[in-house]
Design an enzyme around this catalytic site. Structure first.
Site, PDB file in Angstrom:
ATOM      1  N   ILE A 181       3.391  -3.002   8.208  1.00  0.00           N
ATOM      2  CA  ILE A 181       4.458  -2.276   7.519  1.00  0.00           C
ATOM      3  C   ILE A 181       3.935  -0.892   7.173  1.00  0.00           C
ATOM      4  CG2 ILE A 181       5.976  -2.198   5.508  1.00  0.00           C
ATOM      5  CD1 ILE A 181       5.851  -5.238   5.418  1.00  0.00           C
ATOM      6  N   VAL A 226      10.228   9.212   3.769  1.00  0.00           N
ATOM      7  CA  VAL A 226      11.489   9.912   4.007  1.00  0.00           C
ATOM      8  C   VAL A 226      11.314  11.414   3.805  1.00  0.00           C
ATOM      9  CG1 VAL A 226      13.854  10.223   3.161  1.00  0.00           C
ATOM     10  CG2 VAL A 226      12.908   7.925   3.425  1.00  0.00           C
ATOM     11  N   TYR A 243      13.942  15.474 -18.138  1.00  0.00           N
ATOM     12  CA  TYR A 243      14.211  15.190 -16.730  1.00  0.00           C
ATOM     13  C   TYR A 243      14.283  16.487 -15.931  1.00  0.00           C
ATOM     14  CZ  TYR A 243      15.764  10.996 -19.187  1.00  0.00           C
ATOM     15  OH  TYR A 243      15.847   9.919 -20.037  1.00  0.00           O
ATOM     16  N   LYS A 291       4.230  24.302  -2.684  1.00  0.00           N
ATOM     17  CA  LYS A 291       5.691  24.268  -2.844  1.00  0.00           C
ATOM     18  C   LYS A 291       6.051  24.886  -4.184  1.00  0.00           C
ATOM     19  CE  LYS A 291       9.553  20.995  -3.393  1.00  0.00           C
ATOM     20  NZ  LYS A 291       9.924  19.564  -3.463  1.00  0.00           N
ATOM     21  N   GLY A 323       0.829  -1.197   0.000  1.00  0.00           N
ATOM     22  CA  GLY A 323       0.000   0.000   0.000  1.00  0.00           C
ATOM     23  C   GLY A 323       0.864   1.248   0.000  1.00  0.00           C
ATOM     24  N   SER A 341      -0.003  -4.861   3.955  1.00  0.00           N
ATOM     25  CA  SER A 341       0.348  -5.405   5.260  1.00  0.00           C
ATOM     26  C   SER A 341      -0.062  -4.443   6.361  1.00  0.00           C
ATOM     27  CB  SER A 341       1.850  -5.663   5.349  1.00  0.00           C
ATOM     28  OG  SER A 341       2.208  -6.025   6.670  1.00  0.00           O
ATOM     29  N   THR A 368      12.208  13.411  -5.725  1.00  0.00           N
ATOM     30  CA  THR A 368      11.930  12.676  -6.960  1.00  0.00           C
ATOM     31  C   THR A 368      11.099  11.409  -6.742  1.00  0.00           C
ATOM     32  OG1 THR A 368      14.025  11.496  -6.702  1.00  0.00           O
ATOM     33  CG2 THR A 368      14.044  13.486  -8.066  1.00  0.00           C
ATOM     34  N   LEU A 396       9.424   2.403  -4.207  1.00  0.00           N
ATOM     35  CA  LEU A 396      10.721   1.999  -3.666  1.00  0.00           C
ATOM     36  C   LEU A 396      11.143   0.613  -4.141  1.00  0.00           C
ATOM     37  CD1 LEU A 396      10.423   3.270   0.033  1.00  0.00           C
ATOM     38  CD2 LEU A 396      11.428   4.425  -1.952  1.00  0.00           C
TER      39      LEU A 396
END
Length: 516
Positions: A49, A54, A449, A85, A15, A46, A351, A340
């Site tokens: 978890i 970060v 990019y 932002k 998730g 889960s 990013t 991730l």
């Protein structure tokens, strides 16, 4: 392998923001697809978890995500304690006089008028002239930050601004889950312990800790750094970026604020890495991203607490290990890794969410087109790997151009020759050689990019110029710079206060909740 039209069961493992964002993108695509409208999406999450979280910032691509899903900022932002932002302020990365701080902006339509003036001053500065080339003076986003203004342009001001957001990552995942369930995504709380492959080597099903099995035609791996499917089940190699990016750990803790915040992230260079400060409506998010090769977790926490004035405060710190790099193939067989599980670049330029959103959207487009064969996989992998490598190079450029002499960490970052790819070396050569930087960026195709304005902000902002000659400044360039500053000051008068706009959202959200 099945054709796209034969895919009936899509299973997302994991998730968090990556899993629920992928679920929404796929659900929206399938609802409008002529060939895959009958496919179902099941997300397995889960209960033990949590979200890594970060960072709590995004690029301007997140606005496109919500706009595509027809979700208003006035709805989701209060629910996630979000703020606007306009970009990132970098403090202390350079020690060059006049360039110890700079702002990396999100672009606006006004930049089309101001950036040519910056380019002319940069060209003069690269020739050794004393020209005003600090990028903050040439971008509207910097003026919005300086005056704490929201980047939402009114009807009477026809120049739009790109902007991102800051948010509470846990609340965002919760909000996305609610929206995904409303749009038909199925949800099961369970802990995945194994995967079963079929005779061809595709993933046939995943097994839970209570013995239940979930079969699928297509699996999306959003299991985080564990890479339960893409790495553990399919054995896809992981390509580390440790040679290029030394930071592999972070420590984070919140602090209160006075309720009046500017719409930017602040990145401040510390002894062995950098600290972030991210404003939410409810708090500041703070953290220290560092390299464990240069300091211990305890030392990093002490330095962050000292910076925040929390040495004696009972504020818990959260320590996070980071796996920096990417898998060799994000789409392998009938599995696509997103988030991730696919890869991670340290959070310097926020990013992670962009790469998650971009990867999911590109894959959804392949599905919608019915393009699901080997050629499609190869093209997809080349494209998303290009995004990872291109973003890596831009982040490396921050470290390579730093001029801090105070610690081995910063000296090593500047002198690390292995971190400079051929692409990045060509960018540096064009800049220092006084050639047209935009032409080089376009030649390489890396403007998708980071656009030319981002490269000007970084290289000019860090003060990457030869010493100025002992000559008087060019009066014409000085006058143009003054005119641009006045022009941007007056443009900024059209925007409302950052917190004023957010309080209206919160008030409207509270009213809607009471009415419901």
């Amino acid at each position: 392998m099945k054709r796209a039209s034969e895919i009936k069961q899509i299973v997302i493992v994991g998730g968090g923001t990556a899993g629920w964002m992928s679920a929404l993108i796929l659900a929206d695509t399938l609802a409008q697809s002529a060939t895959m409208r009958e496919a179902s999406i099941t997300l397995l999450e889960s209960p033990v978890i949590g979200t890594i979280g970060v960072g709590e910032g995004s690029t301007h691509a997140l606005k496109r995500f919500f706009d595509t899903l027809r979700i208003e900022e006035s709805e989701w932002m209060p629910a996630c304690h979000a703020t606007y932002k306009c970009g990132i302020t970098f403090d202390g990365w350079s020690t060059r006089p006049g360039f110890t701080s700079y702002f990396h902006q999100f672009s606006t339509m006004v930049d089309n008028l101001t950036q040519p003036v910056l380019s002319a001053n940069v060209a003069a500065r690269l020739r050794g002239a004393d020209a005003p080339a600090w990028p903050n003076d040439y971008f509207l986003s910097a003026y919005l930050v300086k005056n704490k203004l929201a980047p939402v342009n009114p009807e009477h001001f026809p120049f739009t601004a790109n902007y991102g957001f800051h948010f509470d990552a846990t609340l965002l995942a919760r909000f996305l889950r609610k929206k995904a369930l409303e749009r038909g995504v199925r949800h099961h709380e369970c802990h995945i312990v194994a995967s079963r492959l079929d005779a061809a080597g595709d993933i046939a099903s995943v097994q839970t800790s209570n013995g239940e099995a979930f079969a699928g035609d297509l699996f999306i791996d959003c299991s985080g750094f564990a890479g339960l499917l893409i790495e553990q089940a399919l054995g896809t190699p992981f390509i580390s970026y440790a040679r290029d990016l030394a930071n592999d750990a972070a420590v984070a803790m919140p602090t209160p604020h006075d309720g009046d915040v500017a719409p930017h992230t602040v990145s401040t260079a510390l002894r062995n890495g950098w600290a972030w400060q991210i404003p939410l409506t409810s708090r500041h998010g703070n953290g220290y991203v560092y390299s464990s090769a240069y300091c211990s977790a305890d030392d990093a926490e002490h330095e962050l607490r000292e910076r925040l004035g929390l040495l004696d405060a009972d504020v818990p710190a959260r320590h996070i290990a980071m796996k920096v790099g990417r898998v060799e193939q994000a789409w392998r067989r009938n599995c696509v890794a997103i988030g991730l599980a696919q890869g991670f670049l340290e959070p310097l330029e926020a990013t992670a969410l962009f790469l998650t959103q971009t990867s999911a959207a590109i894959f959804a487009a392949y599905l919608d087109a019915g393009d699901y064969g080997e050629r499609a996989r190869d093209a997809y992998n080349r494209e998303v790997n290009g995004y990872f490598d291109g973003h890596r190079d831009y982040i490396v450029a921050h470290y390579k151009t730093n001029s801090r002499p105070d610690t081995a960490y910063w000296r090593d970052r500047a002198s690390n020759p292995g971190a400079v790819s051929d692409s990045l070396r060509a960018v540096f050569d064009a800049w220092l050689g006084g050639r047209e930087l935009g032409a080089e960026i376009t030649r390489q195709g890396i403007d998708k990019y980071y656009p030319i304005g981002s490269w000007y902000a970084l290289l000019a902002g860090m003060g990457i110029f030869p010493p100025s000659r002992p000559a008087p400044p060019d009066p014409a360039l000085q006058q143009q710079a003054r005119e641009m500053r006045e022009f941007l000051r007056r443009c900024a008068l059209n925007f409302r206060g950052h917190m004023e706009v957010l309080r209206e959202y919160e008030s409207g959200s509270a009213h809607a909740a009471r009415a419901a």
